[in-house]
Design a protein around this motif. Structure first.
Motif, short mmCIF file in Angstrom:
data_model
loop_
_atom_site.label_atom_id
_atom_site.label_comp_id
_atom_site.label_asym_id
_atom_site.label_seq_id
_atom_site.Cartn_x
_atom_site.Cartn_y
_atom_site.Cartn_z
N ARG A 142 -4.31 2.17 2.23
CA ARG A 142 -4.99 1.25 3.15
C ARG A 142 -6.37 1.85 3.47
NH1 ARG A 142 -0.07 0.01 5.27
NH2 ARG A 142 0.30 -2.22 5.20
N LYS A 143 -7.32 0.97 3.54
CA LYS A 143 -8.67 1.44 3.93
C LYS A 143 -8.68 1.61 5.45
CE LYS A 143 -10.81 -0.77 -0.03
NZ LYS A 143 -9.60 -0.75 -0.79
N SER A 144 -9.14 2.77 5.90
CA SER A 144 -9.14 3.02 7.35
C SER A 144 -10.27 2.34 8.05
CB SER A 144 -9.24 4.50 7.67
OG SER A 144 -8.92 5.33 6.65
N GLY A 198 -8.81 7.37 -2.64
CA GLY A 198 -8.33 6.06 -2.23
C GLY A 198 -6.91 5.75 -2.68
N TYR A 221 0.84 -1.19 0.00
CA TYR A 221 0.00 0.00 0.00
C TYR A 221 0.88 1.25 0.00
CZ TYR A 221 -3.93 -3.03 1.12
OH TYR A 221 -4.89 -4.01 1.07
N GLU A 279 -2.70 2.28 -4.28
CA GLU A 279 -3.85 2.16 -3.40
C GLU A 279 -3.44 2.44 -1.94
OE1 GLU A 279 -6.94 -1.37 -2.18
OE2 GLU A 279 -6.10 -1.38 -4.21
#
Length: 148
Positions: free
Chosen positions: A146-148, A116, A6, A144
């Motif tokens: 990292r999704k929080s 994102g 990421y 991309e």
């Protein structure tokens, strides 16, 4: 498949060096055939004897394709190329030269258009066996987050 990285995993200053690749006459002929670029600088040995180079020089687009292709030994499935900037060919490449690529992460930032993703700029230097830079550019990736 490579380990996914990421945006947050990529650090400015990271560097890597590729294996070498020796440039052949076949490379010149195949590239000319693919591109239609039969310019005498690349294809006419007699013409080039009378120039300061003294011999045929590689197509810039071929040097770019091979130099960047060498870097494909490491693939991050979470990133893709956004583009290349500041492309230069400061020294010629000749038949028989062996080139390798050195890549260094120059910067990492959020992408202003894609929440994102971030942008990574990788400094690319293609270097010959005489330790001369024969191609330089910046490779810009979208990576991309990292999704929080």
């Amino acid at each position: 498949m490579e380990r996914p990285r990421y945006l947050e995993d990529i650090e400015p200053g990271e560097s890597r060096k590729t294996y070498g690749r020796t440039i052949t006459e076949t490379d010149f002929v195949v590239h000319a055939g693919h591109t239609g670029d039969f310019f005498p600088h690349h294809m006419d040995a007699e013409h080039m004897k009378a120039t300061p180079f003294g011999q045929r020089i590689a197509h810039g687009t071929m040097t770019f394709a091979i130099g960047i292709g060498l870097s494909a030994s490491e693939i991050n499935p979470l990133s893709f190329t956004y583009g290349y900037e500041r492309l230069r060919f400061p020294k010629p490449v000749f038949i028989g030269d062996t080139i390798h690529t050195v890549l260094t992460i120059a910067s990492r930032a959020d992408d202003p258009k894609r929440p994102g993703y971030g942008r990574v700029v990788e400094e690319v230097r293609v270097i010959n066996q005489r330790d001369e830079v024969v191609m330089a550019c910046d490779h810009v990736y979208l990576v991309e987050k990292r999704k929080s």
